[in-house]
Design a protein around this motif. Structure first.
Motif, PDB file in Angstrom:
ATOM      1  N   MET A  59       0.854  -1.173   0.000  1.00  0.00           N
ATOM      2  CA  MET A  59       0.000   0.000   0.000  1.00  0.00           C
ATOM      3  C   MET A  59       0.897   1.232   0.000  1.00  0.00           C
ATOM      4  O   MET A  59       2.117   1.136   0.187  1.00  0.00           O
ATOM      5  N   ASN A  60       0.319   2.403  -0.190  1.00  0.00           N
ATOM      6  CA  ASN A  60       1.101   3.641  -0.171  1.00  0.00           C
ATOM      7  C   ASN A  60       1.762   3.827   1.198  1.00  0.00           C
ATOM      8  O   ASN A  60       1.131   3.608   2.230  1.00  0.00           O
ATOM      9  N   MET A 206      -3.856   7.994  -4.664  1.00  0.00           N
ATOM     10  CA  MET A 206      -3.983   6.965  -5.690  1.00  0.00           C
ATOM     11  C   MET A 206      -2.848   5.959  -5.501  1.00  0.00           C
ATOM     12  O   MET A 206      -1.775   6.319  -5.008  1.00  0.00           O
ATOM     13  N   PRO A 207      -3.042   4.696  -5.879  1.00  0.00           N
ATOM     14  CA  PRO A 207      -2.015   3.683  -5.605  1.00  0.00           C
ATOM     15  C   PRO A 207      -0.659   4.055  -6.216  1.00  0.00           C
ATOM     16  O   PRO A 207      -0.573   4.418  -7.384  1.00  0.00           O
ATOM     17  N   LEU A 208       0.385   3.942  -5.407  1.00  0.00           N
ATOM     18  CA  LEU A 208       1.716   4.343  -5.855  1.00  0.00           C
ATOM     19  C   LEU A 208       2.300   3.422  -6.922  1.00  0.00           C
ATOM     20  O   LEU A 208       3.252   3.799  -7.597  1.00  0.00           O
ATOM     21  N   PHE A 209       1.733   2.214  -7.075  1.00  0.00           N
ATOM     22  CA  PHE A 209       2.242   1.371  -8.157  1.00  0.00           C
ATOM     23  C   PHE A 209       1.874   1.946  -9.521  1.00  0.00           C
ATOM     24  O   PHE A 209       2.503   1.625 -10.534  1.00  0.00           O
ATOM     25  N   VAL A 230      -0.769   8.605   1.821  1.00  0.00           N
ATOM     26  CA  VAL A 230      -2.002   8.079   2.412  1.00  0.00           C
ATOM     27  C   VAL A 230      -2.139   6.624   1.966  1.00  0.00           C
ATOM     28  O   VAL A 230      -2.097   6.345   0.773  1.00  0.00           O
ATOM     29  N   PRO A 231      -2.283   5.677   2.911  1.00  0.00           N
ATOM     30  CA  PRO A 231      -2.265   4.253   2.543  1.00  0.00           C
ATOM     31  C   PRO A 231      -3.287   3.851   1.500  1.00  0.00           C
ATOM     32  O   PRO A 231      -2.990   3.089   0.584  1.00  0.00           O
TER      33      PRO A 231
END
Length: 516
Positions: A59-60, A206-209, A230-231
């Motif tokens: 997760m973030n 938004m998802p860091l991936f 933010v997770p």
């Protein structure tokens, strides 16, 4: 150009500036640089060599941002994992890319252990959580504490920086190979367009991936701004974070904006206790935003300048920008607000027919783009690479047209275009018409098989609470806005739409129940 260039600059010019805020803890650029150099040293001690692939499944978090800098610092190649994938898809990407090291957090440690056990290439699994290190894994924090910082390997230019896997909903994903110079040249466009600044405090939700968020990391590293990690996305928690940290910028998918606005509408007392006036830059992307939703967002955040980015992973990712100067009543009246803007400074665009020939302005065709951000190719897939990149032009698979002043208007994914009775129907146009229906909260339009017309326009609708839109009301509403052959011939009501991790509606999932 090299991936760690912005970090080196910020370490030198703003060492005591807060780089990352995460769960109440602050990390300065000086501290970030030290941790990155130590993590890179730990990776080299584990046997990671130049060009080796290192994955992150998390997760973030602050550690995710460290990963994004430490891997290129060590001379290795990034491979962020889509958190929505199945174990089979993750395993495929690791086997395909011969990933040797996996970093994982608490949320995914069990899945990661299973995948790593089945993957012949994974040599080490690093636990980047806050609990006790699971058996067979290495402690992220212990590695950093025990390793000496190393000098940056300075891989650069056309060297491979990362493999970013896309797709996975209609078959196995493809690994998009992106270079150091491609990623940095793309990120520099946000700065040239004035979409950020050195005092930015950017919420990363938004998802860091996702490459859009990695691009945001690169942008802020270059200007020396601050990250607020933010997770995951939760409207109430996100708004409270903005209020508490005085955040100035945020990037959201349209579906996230809708959920945020709905929460504000349904929780007026709690909303009144929040101070959101610090927001000065709001960006949206990942999928088109309907004009009614955009107008709601502008009304809710009147102090913020809005900007839209259109791009794709294969372009590193920026292609066009519609800046704040085109989010006003004049642009609304002219129709420009419905465009995705103009090409960014490092990208050239043309609209082509099926033979690759440029078409006249105003004519719908496929969007092709070229520039330093064009991918190096698809990993281990020369056939798909040759189909996508022709004479240096990336063929996006998106349909659109350009007006006389160079503004790009999206119509549809080529594969999502509906051909009904020989007429082309662009689902985005129908969706935009449906979005203004008083009973429609969300919608998606697909083509379904039809004996007479080949395909018929079918609307999948999430109703607003307490409403029940009918086919007749939908057709009557659309009839005043779009041509008759574009009007939905059938309607399906659902509680929600299937979406990807970044808010894109998965139309492949919607079509499954209509396949012959």
């Amino acid at each position: 150009m090299y991936m760690t260039q912005g970090l080196h600059r910020s370490m030198q010019q703003r060492p005591q500036q807060v780089a990352i805020r995460y769960e109440g803890k602050e990390t300065t650029y000086a501290q970030l640089g030290d941790r990155v150099a130590r993590l890179a040293g730990a990776l080299r001690q584990l046997g990671v060599q130049d060009g080796d692939r290192v994955a992150m499944f998390s997760m973030n978090s602050a550690r995710y941002i460290e990963y994004y800098m430490a891997v290129p610092w060590a001379g290795a190649v990034l491979n962020p994992v889509n958190i929505r994938w199945s174990a089979a898809e993750i395993l495929y990407s690791f086997e395909d890319s011969a990933t040797s090291v996996l970093i994982v957090d608490d949320h995914f440690k069990n899945v990661a252990a299973t995948v790593a056990a089945d993957c012949k290439h994974i040599r080490h699994v690093i636990y980047a959580g806050d609990g006790e290190t699971p058996p067979g894994m290495l402690s992220y924090e212990a590695l950093i504490a025990d390793a000496a910082p190393i000098a940056d390997r300075f891989r650069h230019g056309d060297d491979l920086a990362g493999i970013f896997y896309t797709g996975g909903t209609t078959g196995f994903p493809k690994g998009v190979m992106l270079s150091h110079s491609g990623l940095l040249s793309s990120a520099s466009n946000a700065i040239m367009f004035g979409l950020t600044g050195r005092d930015a405090r950017v919420v990363m939700v938004m998802p860091l991936f996702h490459l859009a968020m990695f691009s945001s990391v690169n942008i802020q590293m270059m200007v020396g701004g601050s990250f607020i990690a933010v997770p995951s996305f939760d409207p109430a928690a996100l708004l409270q974070t903005i209020s508490d940290t005085r955040a100035t910028e945020m990037l959201l998918a349209p579906t996230m904006f809708q959920m945020l606005l709905d929460w504000l509408d349904h929780n007026p007392e709690r909303a009144a206790s929040l101070d959101l006036t610090s927001l000065t830059h709001l960006r949206y992307g990942a999928s088109p935003m309907s004009l009614p939703l955009l107008q709601r967002a502008r009304a809710a955040f009147p102090r913020a300048g809005f900007a839209q980015g259109y791009g794709m992973t294969e372009m590193s990712p920026m292609v066009t920008v519609l800046g704040p100067e085109h989010h006003n009543e004049e642009s609304l009246a002219s129709g420009r607000m419905g465009s995705v803007g103009v090409p960014v400074f490092t990208v050239e665009i043309r609209i082509v027919d099926s033979q690759g020939r440029e078409v006249p302005r105003g004519t719908v065709g496929e969007i092709a783009a070229r520039g330093p951000g064009v991918m190096l190719g698809y990993w281990n897939n020369p056939k798909a690479t040759a189909e996508a990149i022709r004479d240096g032009w990336m063929h996006t698979g998106d349909g659109g047209y350009m007006d006389e002043d160079g503004f790009l208007f999206l119509k549809d994914r080529i594969k999502d275009m509906i051909i009904s009775g020989g007429e082309n129907v662009y689902s985005a146009e129908v969706e935009n018409a449906l979005a203004s229906h008083p009973d429609v909260a969300q919608n998606a339009v697909i083509g379904v098989p039809h004996k007479k017309w080949g395909e018929a326009v079918h609307a999948v609708i999430v109703p607003k609470p307490g409403t029940q839109p009918t086919l007749e009301s939908v057709q009557a509403h659309c009839r005043t806005r779009i041509a008759g052959y574009k009007i939905p011939r059938s309607v399906e009501l659902r509680e929600s739409l299937p979406t990807s991790s970044v808010g894109k509606v998965l139309k492949t999932e919607l079509r499954k129940s209509h396949l012959r």
